[in-house]
Write an enzyme that holds these catalytic residues in place. Structure first.
Site, PDB file in Angstrom:
ATOM      1  N   GLY A   7      13.600 -40.442 -26.328  1.00  0.00           N
ATOM      2  CA  GLY A   7      14.629 -40.317 -27.318  1.00  0.00           C
ATOM      3  C   GLY A   7      15.654 -41.348 -27.283  1.00  0.00           C
ATOM      4  O   GLY A   7      16.602 -40.656 -26.565  1.00  0.00           O
ATOM      5  N   MET A  11      22.209 -40.737 -30.434  1.00  0.00           N
ATOM      6  CA  MET A  11      22.888 -39.668 -29.259  1.00  0.00           C
ATOM      7  C   MET A  11      22.136 -40.113 -27.723  1.00  0.00           C
ATOM      8  O   MET A  11      22.689 -40.417 -26.975  1.00  0.00           O
ATOM      9  CB  MET A  11      22.619 -38.793 -29.469  1.00  0.00           C
ATOM     10  CG  MET A  11      23.508 -37.740 -30.499  1.00  0.00           C
ATOM     11  SD  MET A  11      25.587 -37.371 -29.880  1.00  0.00           S
ATOM     12  CE  MET A  11      25.053 -36.098 -28.769  1.00  0.00           C
ATOM     13  N   ASP A  30      10.968 -44.141 -26.266  1.00  0.00           N
ATOM     14  CA  ASP A  30      11.066 -44.063 -27.982  1.00  0.00           C
ATOM     15  C   ASP A  30      10.003 -45.125 -28.952  1.00  0.00           C
ATOM     16  O   ASP A  30       9.227 -45.435 -28.171  1.00  0.00           O
ATOM     17  CB  ASP A  30      12.867 -44.908 -28.178  1.00  0.00           C
ATOM     18  CG  ASP A  30      12.886 -44.446 -30.263  1.00  0.00           C
ATOM     19  OD1 ASP A  30      13.891 -43.390 -30.241  1.00  0.00           O
ATOM     20  OD2 ASP A  30      12.572 -44.465 -30.991  1.00  0.00           O
ATOM     21  N   ASN A  97      19.539 -30.139 -30.443  1.00  0.00           N
ATOM     22  CA  ASN A  97      20.730 -28.770 -30.908  1.00  0.00           C
ATOM     23  C   ASN A  97      19.820 -27.467 -31.184  1.00  0.00           C
ATOM     24  O   ASN A  97      18.869 -27.089 -32.191  1.00  0.00           O
ATOM     25  CB  ASN A  97      21.220 -28.990 -31.907  1.00  0.00           C
ATOM     26  CG  ASN A  97      22.741 -29.671 -31.907  1.00  0.00           C
ATOM     27  OD1 ASN A  97      23.309 -29.253 -30.673  1.00  0.00           O
ATOM     28  ND2 ASN A  97      23.156 -30.229 -33.246  1.00  0.00           N
ATOM     29  N   LYS A 175      27.032 -24.355 -26.787  1.00  0.00           N
ATOM     30  CA  LYS A 175      26.794 -25.041 -27.599  1.00  0.00           C
ATOM     31  C   LYS A 175      26.297 -24.755 -29.214  1.00  0.00           C
ATOM     32  O   LYS A 175      27.136 -25.303 -30.391  1.00  0.00           O
ATOM     33  CB  LYS A 175      25.871 -26.304 -27.684  1.00  0.00           C
ATOM     34  CG  LYS A 175      25.724 -27.250 -28.800  1.00  0.00           C
ATOM     35  CD  LYS A 175      27.337 -28.207 -28.702  1.00  0.00           C
ATOM     36  CE  LYS A 175      27.204 -29.390 -28.948  1.00  0.00           C
ATOM     37  NZ  LYS A 175      26.619 -29.627 -30.428  1.00  0.00           N
ATOM     38  N   HIS A 178      29.961 -23.416 -29.857  1.00  0.00           N
ATOM     39  CA  HIS A 178      30.873 -24.571 -30.235  1.00  0.00           C
ATOM     40  C   HIS A 178      30.543 -24.907 -30.929  1.00  0.00           C
ATOM     41  O   HIS A 178      32.028 -25.021 -32.432  1.00  0.00           O
ATOM     42  CB  HIS A 178      30.750 -25.708 -29.003  1.00  0.00           C
ATOM     43  CG  HIS A 178      30.574 -26.805 -29.405  1.00  0.00           C
ATOM     44  ND1 HIS A 178      30.724 -27.621 -30.125  1.00  0.00           N
ATOM     45  CD2 HIS A 178      32.014 -27.676 -28.711  1.00  0.00           C
ATOM     46  CE1 HIS A 178      31.489 -29.119 -30.187  1.00  0.00           C
ATOM     47  NE2 HIS A 178      31.643 -28.967 -29.217  1.00  0.00           N
ATOM     48  N   ASN A 179      29.948 -25.359 -31.710  1.00  0.00           N
ATOM     49  CA  ASN A 179      29.623 -25.616 -33.022  1.00  0.00           C
ATOM     50  C   ASN A 179      29.249 -24.922 -34.658  1.00  0.00           C
ATOM     51  O   ASN A 179      30.253 -25.505 -35.361  1.00  0.00           O
ATOM     52  CB  ASN A 179      28.292 -25.425 -33.530  1.00  0.00           C
ATOM     53  CG  ASN A 179      27.423 -27.342 -32.629  1.00  0.00           C
ATOM     54  OD1 ASN A 179      28.433 -28.109 -31.722  1.00  0.00           O
ATOM     55  ND2 ASN A 179      26.278 -27.713 -32.941  1.00  0.00           N
ATOM     56  N   GLU A 182      33.268 -25.664 -34.706  1.00  0.00           N
ATOM     57  CA  GLU A 182      33.846 -26.794 -35.487  1.00  0.00           C
ATOM     58  C   GLU A 182      33.140 -26.526 -36.892  1.00  0.00           C
ATOM     59  O   GLU A 182      33.745 -27.372 -37.437  1.00  0.00           O
ATOM     60  CB  GLU A 182      32.351 -28.099 -35.178  1.00  0.00           C
ATOM     61  CG  GLU A 182      32.571 -28.835 -35.306  1.00  0.00           C
ATOM     62  CD  GLU A 182      31.623 -29.684 -34.777  1.00  0.00           C
ATOM     63  OE1 GLU A 182      30.666 -30.142 -35.879  1.00  0.00           O
ATOM     64  OE2 GLU A 182      31.262 -30.092 -33.650  1.00  0.00           O
ATOM     65  N   TYR A 183      32.320 -25.625 -37.493  1.00  0.00           N
ATOM     66  CA  TYR A 183      32.469 -25.638 -39.021  1.00  0.00           C
ATOM     67  C   TYR A 183      33.659 -24.802 -39.423  1.00  0.00           C
ATOM     68  O   TYR A 183      34.055 -25.373 -40.304  1.00  0.00           O
ATOM     69  CB  TYR A 183      31.417 -24.818 -38.932  1.00  0.00           C
ATOM     70  CG  TYR A 183      29.581 -24.984 -38.948  1.00  0.00           C
ATOM     71  CD1 TYR A 183      29.014 -25.756 -38.198  1.00  0.00           C
ATOM     72  CD2 TYR A 183      29.074 -24.299 -40.477  1.00  0.00           C
ATOM     73  CE1 TYR A 183      27.933 -26.367 -38.548  1.00  0.00           C
ATOM     74  CE2 TYR A 183      28.129 -25.527 -40.208  1.00  0.00           C
ATOM     75  CZ  TYR A 183      27.432 -26.432 -39.217  1.00  0.00           C
ATOM     76  OH  TYR A 183      26.143 -26.385 -39.381  1.00  0.00           O
TER      77      TYR A 183
END
Length: 303
Positions: A7, A11, A30, A97, A175, A178-179, A182-183
């Site tokens: 991938g 990122m 990929d 994610n 994570k 963490h997100n 972030e929101y």
């Protein structure tokens, strides 16, 4: 040091570049021939392959295969394929994610086959190539040790910006939270700047205010840096629609908070605000207007 990246999008591609520039031999796959060819032209330490099977066959053992794919169906299918190609002692890193419960399941399934597993939450976005990535990862101690040399290359510095958080699932759980934070931070900034812009009588220059707050202010942050940079070029955000998607991690954070009995009203409200941006509250707002009219005779706006 040899590592495979499956991938090579925004990122994954930049992570492959950072690893290659750090001295690792990167084996990449990929679906896009153009993406593989471009990376190979840029990075002498990168070699592209046209299938996962060919990549695995050429990767020296013990293998480290880092997936940077969307969570869900694509990741599950790739994991299923890797199970048939890898041998005991090889390691799979899931950098999506992903839901931490899926990562716990993957860790157990792969352990039964003698394969090692690490779930890695990766933060840094498109700036990670230059600035490094914050990496929070989970897995057994042996798996963590196997992946650590590559994490050190990806992080902002070898001795910071990364953490082995615990067993499988711990990385993606960290994570997720963490997100969620972030929101909430993003929502607070959005609401505050909306208030500044709405106070027309003061003629406030929100671009200058955002730059002001970057220096010594309690709310200075990377998010504020990004806001200031954008507003300096377009304070009206003329080309943007008021539509905000969510990746799923905010939803998982709110669900988990309910299961734990831990109140997270700011994160929950920030998630609901994203739903509202898509018009999902339009009918509710119409009903509110109707009720005000019905019980109090208040005026309603009609098309």
């Amino acid at each position: 040091m040899n590592i495979a990246i499956i991938g090579l999008g925004k990122m994954g591609g930049n992570m492959a570049r950072r690893l290659a520039r750090g001295g690792a031999k990167v084996f990449g796959f990929d679906l896009s021939d153009q993406t593989r060819a471009q990376l190979a032209a840029e990075e002498p330490n990168f070699t592209g392959f046209d299938s996962v099977a060919t990549l695995v066959a050429n990767l020296p053992q013990p293998r480290v295969v880092w997936m940077m794919l969307p969570a869900g169906e694509i990741s599950e299918a790739t994991l299923a394929e890797l199970k048939t190609l890898l041998v005991p002692g090889d390691l799979i890193v899931d950098g999506a994610n992903a839901n931490y419960k899926d990562s716990q399941r993957h860790g157990a399934e792969l352990a039964a086959l003698g394969l090692r597993f690490v779930d890695a939450g990766v933060s840094g976005g498109v700036w990670g190539l230059a600035n490094g990535y914050t990496i929070m990862f989970g897995g057994e101690r042996e798996a963590a040790a196997q992946v650590e040399p590559f994490v050190r290359l990806l992080a902002p510095a070898p001795d910071r910006g990364w953490l082995h958080c615990g067993p499988a699932g711990a990385g993606h759980y960290t994570k997720m939270v963490h997100n969620g934070i972030e929101y909430g931070m993003m929502q607070a900034f959005a609401e505050g700047f909306a208030m500044l812009k709405a106070k027309e009588e003061f003629g406030l220059d929100i671009a200058q205010i955002s730059e002001l707050w970057r220096h010594g202010s309690v709310i200075r942050s990377w998010l504020l840096d990004l806001i200031a940079g954008t507003l300096s070029e377009d304070a009206e955000l003329k080309d943007l629609q008021a539509y905000v998607p969510d990746s799923g991690e905010g939803r998982w954070t709110v669900v988990e908070s309910i299961e734990l009995g831990v109140p997270t009203p700011v994160i929950a409200q920030a998630l609901y605000a994203r739903f509202a941006s898509r018009g999902n509250d339009d009918f509710a707002m119409k009903l509110l207007s109707m009720m005000r009219n019905a019980f109090g005779g208040h005026a309603v706006a009609k098309h």
